[in-house]
Design an enzyme around this catalytic site. Sequence first.
Site, short mmCIF file in Angstrom:
data_model
loop_
_atom_site.label_atom_id
_atom_site.label_comp_id
_atom_site.label_asym_id
_atom_site.label_seq_id
_atom_site.Cartn_x
_atom_site.Cartn_y
_atom_site.Cartn_z
N CYS A 188 31.06 32.91 61.82
CA CYS A 188 32.35 32.86 61.12
C CYS A 188 32.41 31.71 60.12
O CYS A 188 33.43 31.54 59.44
CB CYS A 188 33.50 32.73 62.12
SG CYS A 188 33.94 34.30 62.92
N PHE A 189 31.37 30.90 60.04
CA PHE A 189 31.22 29.87 59.02
C PHE A 189 32.37 28.86 59.04
O PHE A 189 32.81 28.39 57.98
CB PHE A 189 31.09 30.50 57.63
CG PHE A 189 30.35 31.80 57.64
CD1 PHE A 189 29.05 31.86 58.13
CD2 PHE A 189 30.93 32.99 57.20
CE1 PHE A 189 28.35 33.07 58.16
CE2 PHE A 189 30.26 34.18 57.24
CZ PHE A 189 28.96 34.22 57.72
N CYS A 190 32.84 28.55 60.24
CA CYS A 190 33.93 27.57 60.42
C CYS A 190 35.19 27.98 59.67
O CYS A 190 35.96 27.12 59.24
CB CYS A 190 33.49 26.17 59.98
SG CYS A 190 32.07 25.53 60.89
N ASN A 191 35.40 29.28 59.53
CA ASN A 191 36.58 29.78 58.83
C ASN A 191 37.20 30.89 59.67
O ASN A 191 37.06 32.08 59.35
CB ASN A 191 36.18 30.31 57.45
CG ASN A 191 37.37 30.48 56.52
OD1 ASN A 191 38.46 30.85 56.96
ND2 ASN A 191 37.17 30.23 55.24
N ASN B 153 37.88 25.16 58.83
CA ASN B 153 38.47 24.43 59.96
C ASN B 153 38.89 23.02 59.60
O ASN B 153 39.85 22.48 60.17
CB ASN B 153 37.45 24.37 61.12
CG ASN B 153 37.54 25.58 62.02
OD1 ASN B 153 38.60 26.17 62.18
ND2 ASN B 153 36.42 25.96 62.61
#
Length: 816
Positions: free
Chosen positions: A443-446, A179
Site C-alpha cells: 500500500c506504499f504507506c498510503n 502516512n
Amino acid sequence: MINICSYTSFAGVYHKQDCCSREAWRVGEAGFAARREFIPRGDDGRWEEFLRQFGADYGYPGAEKKVEEIRASEFKRLEGLVYLDHAGATLYSEAQMEAVAKDLTSNVYGNPHSQSDSSMATSDVISAARQQVLELCNASPREYTCIFTSGATAGLKLVGEAFPWSKESCYMYTIENHNSVLGIREYALEHGASALAHLFYILYAIDVGEVFNLFAFPSECNFSGRKFHLDLVEIIKGNAGKILEGSTKCNGRWMVLIDASKGCATEPPDLSRFPADFIVISFYKMFGYPTGLGALIIRQDAAKWLRKTYFSGGLYSIGFHSQYDFVKRRESVEQLFEDGTLSFLSIASIRHGFRIINSLTMCAIRRHTASLATFVRKTLMQLRHGNRAKVCVIYGRNIAEISYRGLGPTIAFNLKRPDGSWFGYREVENLASLSGIQLRTGCFCNPGACGKYLGLSESDLMSNFEAGHVCWDDCDILRGKPTGAVRISFGYMSVLEDARKFLKFVENSFVSKRNSLGEEHALESEVIPFSASLREPETRGIYLKSITIYPIKSCAGFSTDSWPLSCTGLRYDREWLLKAPSGEVLTQKKVPEMSKVSTFIDITQGVLRLESPKCEEKLEISIEIVYEVQEYGKEVNEWFITAIARPCVLVRCQSFKYQDCSKKGDTGNGCRDVKTKLNFVNEAQLLLISLDSIGDLNSRIRSKQPNTINPVRFRPNIVISGSPPYAEDSWRGLQIGRAHFTSLGGCNRCQMINLDPLSGKSKEPLVTLASYRRTHGKILFGILLRYEESLGNNRAEDDDGETWIQVGQTVHPQDA
C-alpha cells in the site's frame, strides 16, 4: 457537506510553460531516424510506434547526452537490472558521486556554528543550497524560507508540532495522502478537542478547534501517480466556506500544506502561482543522494504563527544554565527551527544533484518519464488473456480518458487470471525479482489511496488486520480481494529498454494464450515431465535414497545411512538455532556464512561436532539434555561468532511449550503443521524431494545453461528415487519401513534455494521452477511431511525400541 471533487478532477498544470514548449523538442523525421538504433531487435512495431508517438519527449532530444548514453556511462551498476521503484528512491549517478567525493576531499567544511574560515565556508554552502531549493519551487526569498530537515517526514512532523492548534481548529486532508501526513492529526487531536473523521468524496476532516486551520494534500499521490490541481491552495485559503458548503468547521484562517516529496522529482510546485504555506520535499527522490535530508519551505507569513518549545545549540542568542528560566531565541526562521548542527556535508552534496537535474531541465525530465509511463499504461490496459479477459487493472483516474498531464510517472496496478481471480502482488514481486526487475508492492504507506482504489472499506481493513494481515507481510489476497497493489515508477535515467523488459515479463508470466486448437493455455497447470527418458530405470521401485539431518537451523546438515525418528520428526533435526543479540533468529538469507558451518551428531558418543573454515579448532557440544531451554557459554558462542563473523548466541530448546513453527499466522502463509510438535522448522517436520523430479528440473535448466542443481540446494530431509517426476505431489502419505508419514502438500520455494554455498547467489533453480511449477501464486517443489508416531507398530528392531528409517528401504506411497 464537503465536496471538492470538481476542484481536483482537472489535469495537472505545467508551470514555467516557456521552457516546456513542444516546439523546442520537435525532432522531426531526422531525429526519429537517429534514434532507431535504440529499437530492440525483432521489434514487432510497438517500439517504433513509441518513438513516433513520443520521440519529441523521450530521451532528452535537446540535451548534450541522450538518455541511453547517460544510462550507459553513469549507471553501469544497472547492467542486467530493470529498476522501477523511483517513487520509493531514485538512483544517484556515478558522475554525481564523483563530484561529491571530489568536493569533500578538496574542501574543508567545519561546523557552521562558529566563525572560523571552514565554518564560514560551510555557512556559505548552506545559504547557496537554501537558494537552490527555493528556486526549485520558484519561491521568492522575500516570501519563503527553506528549513533543512532529516527528511520530508521530519518536515511534516515539525509542522504538526509547531502549528497553532486550538480546540476550534480543523485539520483537513485528502484521502490520498502518505502516512506521514496523516500523522499530523495526532498533534491536532492532542490539543483536547473531539475528533470527527468524515469521508466526503476525497476529504477527511478532523474538527479540533480554533482560529488556525490546516489543509494538507500531495502534489502527486505516491500510490497512483495522480496529480492534484494546485489551484486548491487558493481555493482553500480564499474561500474554504464554499468548499465546505456552510459547515461550521471552517471558521478562522486556513493554511495549506503540500507534500511534494514525490511530485518534486518531475514537477515541483510553482509557489509564485500557488502560494502554499508549507511545502516538504525529499532530495533522494529527486537525484538519489543524499538520503536522510529533506527540506521544509515555509511562507514567512505562516512561520510567525508557529510555536517552538524546545531549543538547542544554534537556536538561541543567549541562555542561562541556572535556575533562571531565561533564553533569547534567534529571530531567523531557519535558526529557530533547525535543531542542533545541520547535516552540513549532506547539504553540501545536493548541489551536485541539482547540477544534473538542471542540465536536463525539470521540464524535459517530466516529459521523458511521462512518455514511458503513458506508453506502459496504454499497453497494460490493452493486454488480454486468450479468452479476451482483461489482464490488468490500473488504479488512478479514468486512465482511458485522461492525458498523461494529470498523472505522474507512477503506475499502480494488479493483475488478473483468465477466470477473473487475482494474481497476488507478492507473486508478481517475487517473479519480477527473479527476472531482474525491481518494483514495489503493498500500500506504499498510503492507506487512504489503497482502500479507495482497491474498494476496501474501513471494516474490510480492520477484518484484514484481525486475520493477521500487517504491512510487509506475504498476505496479498484476503477474501478474494487484493490487500495491496504492484507499483512501478520511472526516473530521469529510465530507458525504453526498461519498459520493454517489464512488459515482456508481464506478458510471459501472467498472460495466458490460446494454442493452435483454440484451447486456453493455462499459466498454472498440472506438470508434464520434461523428458520421461531421463528418469532412472524403475527396477527397484521407489526407495529411500538419502537421509539428511540439520541439527542447527540454516547451518549445513549431514547425511547418514539410518536415523531414529522422534515426535518432532528426525531426532535432533533443527533442535538448535543461532540468535542475534536483538533476539532475531539468524538464517542463511541474511548470514550466508552459516552454510559453511558443517555439523555431525555422533549418537553413540552423545556429541554434536562442528567445523568451520574460519575456525582453527573443531567444536564439540554434548547433546545430553540439561535444561528445557539452554543457552551456551562464552566459549561456544565465541566459536560461532568467529564462524559467521557476527555476534550471536547458540540456543537449544527441548520443551515444546517454548518451541514453535517459524511461520505462524492465520493468513494462509503460516505453519502447515499445527497438530504436532515441531523444532525450529519453517512449516513442517520433514521435507521430501524426489531425485527423479530433480532430474526433470535439471533437464529444463540444461536447455538454457550447462550447470545443474544438486538436491542439497533444497535442504531436504528425505530424498527418494524410482518414482515418476512429481508423482509425490499427489501422495496423501507414505510408509518407509514401519514408519508412516502424512503429506501436508507441496513446499513453497523462495530465493533461499538460489543460494549456492560455493558460488553464491544465482537465479536458478527458482527461475526455471517459476516457469512451470506455479500454483495459486506459489512455486512448489517437494512435499512437507508429518511423522505419525501414533500409528501402531512403528517400532523397528533396535535396542531402545526406537523407530528408525534406513537408506535403501522401500517407499510405499498412498495416492490421494
